[in-house]
Design an enzyme around this catalytic site. Structure first.
Site: not given
Lengths: 500, 85
Positions: A81, A156, A180
């Site tokens: 990420k 996310s 997330s």
């Protein structure tokens, strides 16, 4: 020669490297070939790190050539990420305010993956600063779901989830503050785990809400989730919240089955308004499946979780408003042009650099922490947190694991919830209480609704990851879920090959 | 509030945020109304406080690394405009 990474597992890669069926460099090239083929549609990545990947792959191939002992993730193409630092890459958090930011040190969890021989393919798209549940809040455009390109991959950590679902990486890391990792795991048919707070160091991961954030893995299988956990867990002196725990092999016992395991369906959450009845049914059917395998399945309630969402939407933004104060245009990040003085620099750099959801959260957080409102909002939310933790503790006296859907719906269409922040927030109603209590949970695919994956959330108490993974493995084996996304299947059909 | 958050928002942004924040706060008001006297607050979920390590000098970020992303720099330091008059 390139290979279809979608059909390879961590163990398969290890065996293939040792048997010299392929090299680590060929695997890395296969990842980039897949990226070339799908990335225009999917947009899972913000940036690629081809040089780092090839260097890492060559190092693995050298060990193979020498007949040396391969580390645990040798040659495995992985993605991170874009809030995790790695020297030699940009770390943008999908925000204009950090566009072009070059990492100057490594995130511990990332470093542990690389030290275990993993090959870093690139950095994944996300909701800006992890504020969102769809990856639409990225300053660099949305990520699309490999199961249906009209739909979001969740968020996310949507880019990390999509990269695995599209076969662009075999594993990835995300971060989970209110769901997330688990929610995008559910929406993309991948396995996503939020470890217990304190299990994994957050050093080098850009902070959102420090009392809630936790790094965890995405993978296609439960076994690979356990294998990745083996690598990333453990105390780190650079994160004061990381805890000293005895070394654990999370893969041991995952095949031991669920006979006698006490499984509690969180009835009040399963029954909430807004949960798609088909998702609800899929959850109940999977519980039935576990009962058929010998689990003792019952129903329970964790009443205080009804206040999870409002408590989270005070605590999360409050901590975020504090953490994001560092982005001021002085030491790094966007700086506004032609400013009059330092105050003008702060005001304009921040207003220009942050996107709408970041501004919204900073404003909520600033309000919740401001004089005169602190006790009514922030203080009250911290007390609600105590109630939730206590209610979970009571439930875990009777049950080893608890079940909910991971998300109330399957993947929704791009744009469907973007106009209404509150409806977007509801998509994390099942995952948020777990962060507030600091316990662990995994999302494992348990079926499909109209061709879209449904995730089951399996929750365990503090440090019960091994039990949670054992239950998840049983679900994975019994559900017969086919993790090959339509995008990947389409590519295989085009080539006239089959994907196992 | 925008000034407190150091966000130089336009009047239009402030107006739009005003109604959005009211919607969000309406959702969180249900906990503001709970009677929680006697409940201890939880700051974070693990029983760890005051983690320390020996106070010894260790390698840290080099000046070059610290300045790598500086929007403006001079003589090995961050360059900023003057403080307000």
């Amino acid at each position: 020669m390139t290979f279809d990474l979608s059909s390879l597992t961590v163990s398969g890669i290890r065996e293939g490297l040792i048997a010299r069926d392929f090299s680590a460099v060929e695997l890395a090239e296969s990842a980039y070939a897949r990226i070339d083929a799908v990335e225009t549609d999917v947009h899972a990545f913000n940036s690629l790190s081809r040089d780092l990947a090839l260097d890492a792959a060559r190092a693995v191939d050298a060990v193979v050539a020498d007949g040396g002992e391969l580390p645990r993730l040798a040659g495995v193409p992985v993605a991170f990420k874009d809030n995790m630092n790695l020297v030699g890459t940009m770390t943008t958090c999908s925000s204009r305010i950090l566009e072009g930011y070059r990492s100057v040190y490594d995130c511990t969890a990332v470093r542990r993956m690389l030290d275990a021989g993993a090959v870093p393919i690139g950095k994944c798209n996300m909701d800006e600063f992890a504020f969102g549940s769809s990856t639409e809040n990225s300053a660099f455009g949305p990520t699309r779901n490999p199961w249906d390109l009209e739909r979001v991959p969740g968020g996310s950590s949507g880019g990390s989830a999509a990269a695995v679902a599209a076969g662009e990486a075999v594993l990835s890391l995300g971060s989970d503050t209110g769901g997330s990792i688990r929610q995008p795991g559910a929406l993309t048919g991948t396995v996503g785990m939020k470890p217990t707070y304190g299990r994994v160091s957050r050093y080098g991961c850009v902070a959102f809400a420090s009392s809630l954030d936790q790094i965890g893995p995405f993978s296609k299988t439960v076994e690979e989730c356990a294998q990745t956990m083996n690598v990333i867990c453990g105390k780190d002196s650079m994160d004061a919240t990381s805890l000293e725990r005895p070394a654990e092999d999370f893969t041991l016992g995952i095949r031991d089955g669920v006979k006698g395991l006490r499984v509690g369906i969180m009835q009040d959450l399963v029954d909430i308004e807004g949960c798609d009845p088909r998702v609800r049914q899929s959850t109940l059917d999977t519980a039935e499946l576990l009962a058929g395998l010998g689990a003792e399945v019952g129903a329970t309630n964790v009443p205080a979780t009804q206040y999870g969402l409002p408590a989270y939407y005070i605590l999360g933004p409050a901590e975020a408003s504090s953490n994001l104060a560092r982005f001021d245009g002085i030491r790094y990040g966007h700086r506004a042009a032609d400013v009059e003085d330092v105050l003008d620099l702060y005001l304009r750099s921040r207003a220009e650099g942050f996107g709408p959801e970041a501004i919204r959260r900073i404003m909520i957080g600033t309000f919740a922490l401001s004089a005169g409102y602190y006790d009514a909002y922030y203080g009250q939310a911290q007390k609600v947190r105590t109630l939730i933790a206590n209610d979970f503790e009571r439930a875990f006296a009777d049950f080893d694991v608890l079940l909910t859907p991971t998300s109330p719906t399957t993947a929704f269409k791009i744009g469907e919830k973007a106009a209404n922040p509150v409806s977007m927030y509801l998509s994390d109603v099942y995952t948020i209480p777990v962060n507030l209590a600091g316990i662990c949970a995994v999302s494992v695919p348990c079926g499909t609704v109209e061709g879209l994956p449904v995730g089951l959330q399996i929750i365990g108490t503090h440090f019960a990851e091994a039990t949670v993974l054992r239950a998840a493995y049983a679900v994975e084996q019994a559900s017969g879920f086919d993790s090959v996304s339509p995008l990947v299947r389409g590519l295989a059909d085009k080539r006239g090959t089959t994907v196992s | 509030m925008a000034m407190l958050a150091r966000l130089g928002l336009t009047d239009e942004q402030v107006a739009a945020l005003g109604s959005e924040l009211n919607d969000i706060l309406a959702r969180v008001d249900e906990i503001a109304a709970l009677d929680l006297s006697g409940v201890e607050p939880t700051a974070h979920s693990i029983p760890v406080t005051n983690v320390t390590r020996p106070d010894v000098v260790r390698p840290c970020l080099s000046r070059e690394s610290a300045l790598l992303n500086a929007p403006a720099q001079q003589d090995g330091a961050f360059l900023i405009p003057k403080f307000g008059a």
